[in-house]
Enzyme design. Structure first.
Site, PDB file in Angstrom:
ATOM      1  N   THR A 167       0.867  -1.193   0.000  1.00  0.00           N
ATOM      2  CA  THR A 167       0.000   0.000   0.000  1.00  0.00           C
ATOM      3  C   THR A 167       0.895   1.231   0.000  1.00  0.00           C
ATOM      4  O   THR A 167       1.715   1.407   0.901  1.00  0.00           O
ATOM      5  CB  THR A 167      -0.893   0.007   1.248  1.00  0.00           C
ATOM      6  N   CYS A 192      -2.673  -2.010   8.920  1.00  0.00           N
ATOM      7  CA  CYS A 192      -3.151  -1.317   7.714  1.00  0.00           C
ATOM      8  C   CYS A 192      -4.023  -0.096   8.010  1.00  0.00           C
ATOM      9  O   CYS A 192      -3.644   1.025   7.674  1.00  0.00           O
ATOM     10  CB  CYS A 192      -3.916  -2.300   6.830  1.00  0.00           C
TER      11      CYS A 192
HETATM   12  C1  UGA Z   1      -7.442  -4.629   5.833  1.00  0.00           C
HETATM   13  C2  UGA Z   1      -8.457  -4.648   4.654  1.00  0.00           C
HETATM   14  O1  UGA Z   1      -9.666  -5.278   5.084  1.00  0.00           O
HETATM   15  C3  UGA Z   1      -7.874  -5.420   3.466  1.00  0.00           C
HETATM   16  O2  UGA Z   1      -8.783  -5.343   2.361  1.00  0.00           O
HETATM   17  C4  UGA Z   1      -6.545  -4.777   3.059  1.00  0.00           C
HETATM   18  O3  UGA Z   1      -5.952  -5.461   1.970  1.00  0.00           O
HETATM   19  C5  UGA Z   1      -5.594  -4.818   4.248  1.00  0.00           C
HETATM   20  O4  UGA Z   1      -6.201  -4.091   5.350  1.00  0.00           O
HETATM   21  C6  UGA Z   1      -4.296  -4.155   3.832  1.00  0.00           C
HETATM   22  O5  UGA Z   1      -4.314  -2.964   3.530  1.00  0.00           O
HETATM   23  O6  UGA Z   1      -3.300  -4.847   3.668  1.00  0.00           O
HETATM   24  P1  UGA Z   1      -6.746  -6.337   7.768  1.00  0.00           P
HETATM   25  O7  UGA Z   1      -6.045  -5.159   8.371  1.00  0.00           O
HETATM   26  O8  UGA Z   1      -6.016  -7.620   7.630  1.00  0.00           O
HETATM   27  O9  UGA Z   1      -7.259  -5.967   6.281  1.00  0.00           O
HETATM   28  O10 UGA Z   1      -8.018  -6.661   8.652  1.00  0.00           O
HETATM   29  P2  UGA Z   1      -9.587  -6.292   8.634  1.00  0.00           P
HETATM   30  O11 UGA Z   1     -10.341  -7.546   8.574  1.00  0.00           O
HETATM   31  O12 UGA Z   1      -9.908  -5.265   7.640  1.00  0.00           O
HETATM   32  O13 UGA Z   1      -9.764  -5.682  10.097  1.00  0.00           O
HETATM   33  C7  UGA Z   1      -9.112  -4.474  10.483  1.00  0.00           C
HETATM   34  C8  UGA Z   1      -9.555  -4.052  11.869  1.00  0.00           C
HETATM   35  O14 UGA Z   1     -10.916  -3.626  11.870  1.00  0.00           O
HETATM   36  C9  UGA Z   1      -9.462  -5.160  12.934  1.00  0.00           C
HETATM   37  O15 UGA Z   1      -8.966  -4.592  14.124  1.00  0.00           O
HETATM   38  C10 UGA Z   1     -10.895  -5.609  13.103  1.00  0.00           C
HETATM   39  O16 UGA Z   1     -11.160  -6.160  14.377  1.00  0.00           O
HETATM   40  C11 UGA Z   1     -11.639  -4.284  12.911  1.00  0.00           C
HETATM   41  N1  UGA Z   1     -13.045  -4.441  12.468  1.00  0.00           N
HETATM   42  C12 UGA Z   1     -13.316  -5.013  11.270  1.00  0.00           C
HETATM   43  C13 UGA Z   1     -14.057  -3.966  13.261  1.00  0.00           C
HETATM   44  O17 UGA Z   1     -13.822  -3.421  14.372  1.00  0.00           O
HETATM   45  N2  UGA Z   1     -15.352  -4.090  12.835  1.00  0.00           N
HETATM   46  C14 UGA Z   1     -15.676  -4.669  11.653  1.00  0.00           C
HETATM   47  O18 UGA Z   1     -16.885  -4.739  11.327  1.00  0.00           O
HETATM   48  C15 UGA Z   1     -14.625  -5.138  10.853  1.00  0.00           C
END
Ligand code: UGA
Length: 472
Positions: A120, A277
């Site tokens: 990114t 991220c």
């Molecule tokens: C995120 C994006 O979802 C990916 O599409 C992207 O490729 C990636 O970053 C990146 O830029 O490399 P990631 O950080 O692995 O992926 O995890 P997510 O599943 O997006 O969760 C991120 C955070 O948001 C976590 O702390 C999770 O607990 C939180 N979250 C997620 C919430 O609090 N509520 C939700 O409804 C979803």
């Protein structure tokens, strides 16, 4: 096709293994010889579902590891840059690793190469890579620079790669676009899914190929992550209103998310988003906007809501326990989310630090992230339990801080017996509040199932019958 992947972090290693799975020959390079030796010995540096299987399947045949960037890239048609872009002190992404790779590549080009940024990066990075390579002696006829951002989530990265919503190619010309499309052909034409040894996944929706300019692709990645972060901060704010009016955010999210324009995903409130991220990318995107003269204040608000959410959870713990000093807290979950051992920018870890500072005794358990947490938290500050039940023994409250599916299936009667006080604080809305209450435990979620309101009875909403009578 022959591919070199530079950087074997989450993105690089998953991409390398998945490109090998699609039939390409891949050399994955890292300047950390210990990491390369570890991979060569068959050990994984990260916890990621399906990754060990894929690496084992292709290692030594279509997938090789190396610490020599020049050797690895000399033979490749396409070179992916997957090195880290950590946040610099001022909030910008630190691009020094990308720059270093561009310099090395300039010195080792033979034939025509397509150099692709997958990390990114801020908009304009491809241009900067091109400039750096030219400055360091590469001939403009020997390479082109493209952008192919990844949308992989940790924990489900392999499935996200092989079963994507979209494949985004930011290309400077048609020739590069065609070459990169070929790389993903087995996904685009579905032939990968016909293979008997294909990784199982959802094949009901075909991946969409999106070809854009390089700058648009760079921007799509930042804007997508910022928008997802905004969605989380939005639902966290809605949850805070729900708590005040006695509504249930789970019902509100369901009602909102069934509108196809909104969608049901990323509407789970909690203790704020974390990871390597979202926090970094929201900050970097705001910084990119500022540099070009636009004050993206909406993103400032997204970050503030996210920070505030942790404070609110601390307040909730205080509300449940009155004081924190001297209390024994069972913490379930240390990773920034379920399915990973990654603790970078983990809200769970930040909260643990905070509880320890306030004088609590914390006993923690995480199915995958304990050793990384142990290496990050001050030595001796936390006791690490062998499982969730051991963490609960004699605790004043149990706190769920990471959405690991196994925590949703806890034997609550057993938890009740182990706890000193019957208090469950669910920072991820993971548990079923009815089941928790049925087990004789008090439940505190986020934006739902609030403790009894301190307001006097007269301020409760009028009973429905009275409204109907008045309307008649
Ligand atoms: C995120 C994006 O979802 C990916 O599409 C992207 O490729 C990636 O970053 C990146 O830029 O490399 P990631 O950080 O692995 O992926 O995890 P997510 O599943 O997006 O969760 C991120 C955070 O948001 C976590 O702390 C999770 O607990 C939180 N979250 C997620 C919430 O609090 N509520 C939700 O409804 C979803």
């Amino acid at each position: 096709m022959k591919i070199a992947v530079i950087g074997v972090g989450y993105v690089g290693l998953v991409s390398a293994a998945c490109f090998a799975e699609l039939g390409h020959t891949v050399v994955a390079v890292d300047n950390d010889p210990a990491k390369v030796a570890m991979l060569d010995a068959g050990h994984m540096p990260i916890h990621e579902d399906l990754l060990p299987e894929l690496v084992k399947r292709h290692h030594g045949e279509r997938l090789h590891f190396s610490s020599d960037i020049r050797e690895a890239s000399s033979d490749a048609d396409v070179i992916f840059i997957c090195v880290g872009t950590p946040p610099a002190i001022n909030g910008d992404a630190d691009m020094s690793y990308v720059e270093g790779v561009a310099r090395e590549l300039a010195a080792s080009l033979h034939g025509h190469k397509v150099v692709v940024e997958k990390s990114t990066v801020p908009v304009g990075t491809a241009e900067a890579v091109q400039r750096t390579m030219l400055l360091h002696g590469a001939s403009p006829n020997h390479f082109s620079v493209a952008s192919n951002p990844e949308f992989l989530r940790e924990g489900t990265a392999v499935s996200d790669f092989l079963f994507p919503d979209r494949i985004l190619l930011g290309v400077p010309n048609d020739r590069t676009g065609k070459l990169l499309t070929e790389l993903y052909q087995p996904i685009l034409d579905g032939s990968y899914y016909q293979r008997p040894d294909a990784i199982p996944g959802d094949t009901t929706k075909a991946a969409q190929l999106i070809v854009t300019s390089v700058k648009s692709a760079e921007l799509i990645k930042h804007a997508s992550n910022a928008f997802l972060a905004l969605k989380i901060s939005f639902i966290n704010s809605v949850a805070n209103v729900c708590e005040r009016v006695g509504a249930d955010v789970r019902e509100v999210a369901l009602g909102m998310g069934t509108d196809s324009r909104i969608g049901p995903k990323f509407l789970t409130p909690g203790i704020g988003y974390g990871g390597s991220c979202f926090p970094k990318d929201v900050l970097a995107f705001r910084s990119v906007a500022k540099q070009v003269g636009y004050d993206f204040t909406l993103l400032t608000e997204v970050m503030e809501v996210n920070e505030d959410q942790k404070e609110r959870f601390v307040a909730k713990v205080r509300e449940a326990l009155w004081t924190i000093r001297g209390k024994k807290l069972a913490v379930l979950g240390l990773a920034f989310k379920g399915g990973t051992d990654d603790v970078r920018d983990s809200p769970a870890l930040e909260l643990v630090r905070r509880f320890v500072e306030e004088g609590a005794q914390v006993t923690a358990y995480d199915p995958a992230a304990m050793s990384r947490a142990q290496a990050t938290l001050p030595p001796g500050s936390v006791t690490y339990a062998t499982d969730a039940y051991a963490a609960c023994l004699n605790a004043d409250a149990v706190l769920v801080l990471t959405e690991w599916p196994e925590f949703a299936d806890l034997d609550l009667a057993r938890v009740r017996k182990l706890l000193k006080l019957p208090i469950v604080l669910d920072g991820k809305n993971l548990l079923d509040p009815n089941k928790v209450k049925a087990a004789g435990l008090h439940y505190y979620g986020v934006g739902c199932c609030a403790s009894p309101s301190p307001l006097p009875v007269s301020s409760a909403p009028a009973p429905r019958v009275a409204v109907e009578t008045a309307a008649a």
